[in-house]
Write a protein that holds these residues in place. Structure first.
Motif: not given
Length: 91
Positions: A51, A55, A78, A81-86
């Motif tokens: 992770s 990142r 990844y 799961k972190h679509s808001d950020e990436y």
């Protein structure tokens, strides 16, 4: 943990105390970085290396102004799961 781009090997590397802990291999064009394989060395499994590696790689891709294509299932998961950020990085 240090995450660095090693373009001569076409991969991002995660190192802990100088020891290679994981790699995220890629193919790059002028606009897109395609992640094809991620591997964490067995001695470092289960310690969050994968992770942290992904990142760091995604943050570097963003800093370069490029987009990401995730062929590697780990990177794809990844990003999802972190679509808001990436999510904005997906080509």
């Amino acid at each position: 943990m240090d995450v660095t781009n090693a373009p001569e090997h076409r991969r991002y590397e995660a190192r802990i105390d100088g020891e290679l802990a994981g790699v995220a291999e890629y193919r790059a064009s002028d606009r897109i970085v395609t992640f094809v394989h991620t591997e964490v060395m067995s001695a470092f499994e289960g310690k969050g290396v994968g992770s942290a590696l992904v990142r760091g790689a995604l943050d570097d891709v963003r800093a370069q102004g490029k987009k990401v294509r995730a062929v590697c299932p780990f990177v794809k998961g990844y990003v999802e799961k972190h679509s808001d950020e990436y999510g904005d990085l997906v080509a």
